[in-house]
Scaffold this active site. Sequence first.
Site, PDB file in Angstrom:
ATOM      1  N   TYR A  78       0.869  -1.183   0.000  1.00 55.39           N
ATOM      2  CA  TYR A  78       0.000   0.000   0.000  1.00 55.39           C
ATOM      3  C   TYR A  78       0.906   1.233   0.000  1.00 55.39           C
ATOM      4  CZ  TYR A  78      -3.114   3.736   1.261  1.00 55.39           C
ATOM      5  OH  TYR A  78      -3.790   4.925   1.265  1.00 55.39           O
ATOM      6  N   ASP A 129       9.313   3.560   1.166  1.00 58.38           N
ATOM      7  CA  ASP A 129       8.142   4.311   1.603  1.00 58.38           C
ATOM      8  C   ASP A 129       8.067   4.235   3.125  1.00 58.38           C
ATOM      9  OD1 ASP A 129       5.662   5.293   2.254  1.00 58.38           O
ATOM     10  OD2 ASP A 129       4.555   4.109   0.785  1.00 58.38           O
TER      11      ASP A 129
END
Length: 421
Positions: free
Chosen positions: A140, A240
Site C-alpha cells: 500500500y 516508503d
Amino acid sequence: MHWIEIDKEHVWHPYNSLPSTTKILPVKRTDKTSIFLEDDTELIDGMSSWWSAIHGYNHPRLNEAIKKQVEIMPHIMFGGMSHKNAATLSKMLVDLTGLHSVFLCDSGSVSVEVALKTAIQYQEAKGLKKYRFIACENAYHGDTLAAMSVCDPNNSMHSIYGSYLPKHIFTKAPNIGIDSDCSEAISALEETFKKHHEEVAGFIIEPVVQGAGGMRVYNPKFLEKAKELCEKYDILLIADEIATGFGHTGKMFACEHANIKPDIMTVGKGLTGGYMTMAAMITSRNVSETISNSKLGILMHGPTFMGNPLACSVAIESIKLLLESPWQERVNNIENIFTQELEKAKDLKLVKSTRNIGAIGVIELNDSSHAQAIQDFCVENGVWIRPFGKLIYSIVAYSICEEDLRKIVRVMIEAIKSIKS
C-alpha cells in the site's frame, strides 16, 4: 441545524458513502492521548490520528511553534522563493536519513507520486527508457493514481481502478514475522529483477512493515537483498517510510533494521507530529545530480503549498521534540506491553494471529465480518480504534501512559470476546 447534521447531509468521509453507512463520531476537542466527543465522552486514542500524532495532542511546544509562525508568514509560494524554515527542516531530514536532496510536498501520497516521477526522470537522464516499477504483493503506497498503481492490484482497496492504472510488476511479499524465513520471497524477487530489470525504473517497498495492505511485519533480510539487487541491476530503491518513519518500528526509520540506505525515501504522517499535512521525498545526491545535469535539468513537480512555512515550523519542532525525548525507550516499553497483552488474544476462537513491533500492535481475525461490531464495543468502553477488514490494531502516540495502553489492548480483546459465534 446542528453541525453534525450538516456533516451527515453533505460531507463525504474517507472510504465511505454519502450519507455515511457507519456512525460518525462528533469530536469537540483533543488533549494528550484522549479524544473528547460533543457529549464529553472521553476516548483513549488507539490510532494516534492515523499514526501521525506521535507526541499526542496539544503539545505546548508544537502549539507555540505554529502560533509564532502564523504572525510571521503563514504561507509563501515556493517557486523562485524560499524561507528559513524550509531550509532548516530539509537539513534536519538530510542529517536524519543520510540522504542529500529534499522535495517538500503536501501529503504522503503526493510524495510517492513525486518519487515515482523522480525515478523515471533519473532513468531518462541516463538515456534509459524504463517506466515500470516493481512492488510487493500486499503493498500500500497511497490513494492518488500513480501511488495506487504500485498498491497490490488484487487485494487492495483500489482494485476498482485497475483498468485505469498503469500496469506494474508485483513480486511475492515476504512471510509475516520479524524472524521468518524469507528465502522464497527473496528467490522470487531475484527472478523478477532478472526478468524485468531492463524496463524497471525502481523498486518501491514499505520497509519491515507493510501497513494498510495487512500490517505485515517481515524479516529485514528481505530489505538487505532488495538493496543488493537494486545496485546490481541499476534500479532505484524507493523506501516508503510514510507510516514507519519517525520511530514507529523502534528505529528512527525502518530501513535501519536492515542497515541499508535507499536511493529515495518518502516520509509523512509523523513528520509534523500530526499537526499539519506535509510530506517529503528525499533522494541521494546521485539521483538529484543525475536529473539536474540532464538535458531537461529540472524535476517536474510543484505543489501550491510546497514548503508551507506553518507546516515546516511545526515539523522542525516535532523533530526536535522527538530527538530530545527518550523516544526509543518509550517505544520499546510500548512494544513490550503490546507483546504481553496481545499474548492474551492468541487462543481466542476468532483470532488468526497477533503481531507487533515498536508502537504497532495487531490482532488479525479469521474474517472481516466483525470489524464494525468490535469498533462499536471499543467506543462504548472508552477506546477509539478503526479496524480495517479483519485487522484489529492500534498504533499509539509515544507519550501514552502504560495504564491507557493496557486498556486499549484489553478492550480490543474484550470486544472480540463479545462477538457471538
